[in-house]
Write a protein that holds these residues in place. Sequence first.
Motif, short mmCIF file in Angstrom:
data_model
loop_
_atom_site.label_atom_id
_atom_site.label_comp_id
_atom_site.label_asym_id
_atom_site.label_seq_id
_atom_site.Cartn_x
_atom_site.Cartn_y
_atom_site.Cartn_z
N TYR A 125 1.37 -0.98 0.25
CA TYR A 125 0.09 -0.13 0.43
C TYR A 125 0.61 0.80 -0.01
O TYR A 125 2.19 1.29 0.63
CB TYR A 125 -1.30 0.14 1.16
N SER A 126 0.28 2.10 -0.86
CA SER A 126 0.84 3.11 -0.60
C SER A 126 0.90 4.41 0.95
O SER A 126 -0.08 3.56 1.57
CB SER A 126 0.52 4.60 -0.83
N VAL A 127 1.67 5.48 1.50
CA VAL A 127 0.85 5.67 2.87
C VAL A 127 0.42 6.96 2.61
O VAL A 127 0.54 7.76 2.35
CB VAL A 127 2.99 6.54 3.18
N VAL B 233 6.73 2.88 0.94
CA VAL B 233 5.36 1.80 0.30
C VAL B 233 5.46 1.24 1.41
O VAL B 233 6.32 1.37 2.82
CB VAL B 233 4.85 1.28 -0.31
N MET B 234 4.15 0.64 1.63
CA MET B 234 4.39 -0.11 3.35
C MET B 234 3.29 -0.99 2.72
O MET B 234 2.16 -2.00 2.08
CB MET B 234 2.99 0.74 3.85
N ASP B 235 3.85 -2.10 4.14
CA ASP B 235 3.21 -3.29 3.58
C ASP B 235 2.73 -3.84 4.45
O ASP B 235 1.51 -3.02 5.46
CB ASP B 235 4.79 -4.94 3.71
N ASN C 24 5.42 -2.31 7.77
CA ASN C 24 6.82 -2.18 7.56
C ASN C 24 6.65 -0.90 6.52
O ASN C 24 5.77 -0.77 4.95
CB ASN C 24 7.62 -3.10 7.56
N LEU C 25 8.15 -0.28 6.63
CA LEU C 25 8.05 0.84 5.07
C LEU C 25 9.75 0.15 4.33
O LEU C 25 10.55 -0.35 4.68
CB LEU C 25 8.45 2.02 5.66
#
Length: 239
Positions: A149-151, A176-178, A182-183
């Motif tokens: 996902y985007s933040v 981005v982020m899981d 986590n970034l």
Amino acid sequence: MRYTYLAAIPFILLLLSGCMYPQSERTENQVSNEEQLTVVQQAVESYREGEDGLVPIQTKDNDTHIYEKYLIDFRPMQEKGYISEIPGNAFEEGGVYQYTIVDPEEDLKVRLIDLQTTEELRSVNIRLDTYRQEHTYPAFGQKITDQVYSVDYEKLGLQEAPTVQSPFTQADLPIVMDLEGNLYIDYAYDLNQALEETDHDYEEGDDIRPLLVDDSSFVPAYSMPYTVEDGQAVFMEDE
């Protein structure tokens, strides 16, 4: 696939803030990255040859991100005379790079981790931790894949989407982020450039990040695996 490296970012930046900038203008820091990288590459190869196949690396956990797993330990190389001094651009000398080995079992590529990319990640991660103290889920933005996902920068009180300057192309790369919050840095732009400009035989299902490593002084730190699909770089997702 889970990496647990972001917790080290505040500590790294704390050290950098205290020692990086006062030494940034030293003469040894003006030597090109390529020249210093060549010196370290030769020293590592000589070390392995002279020390019965051992490689001078720091001990890391098994789940450490692949491009940060084999950080070079300069101390034994200095003590045994394989290198006269630590490069001025190295983190250990107040520089902005960490020296890492991509694959200690094979060709011993020595590359750089650009620690300047950690500052924006650290800043976003602090805001994300604060947000998670008040909400059940991380600040997920737009869905990119089922696992990425985007933040949502507005939820974090930011005026615009945070980016990191690429050490490869100097482009502004998204963060981005899981699913666990986590970034990571999204290197798709850099990888697509490399796919267009490089003759390669990568196929769908292959991790294509070595495209950035092979012809560069750097590694794609804080990255997720990517593969190629219809000629474009896409996130490689767990089955």
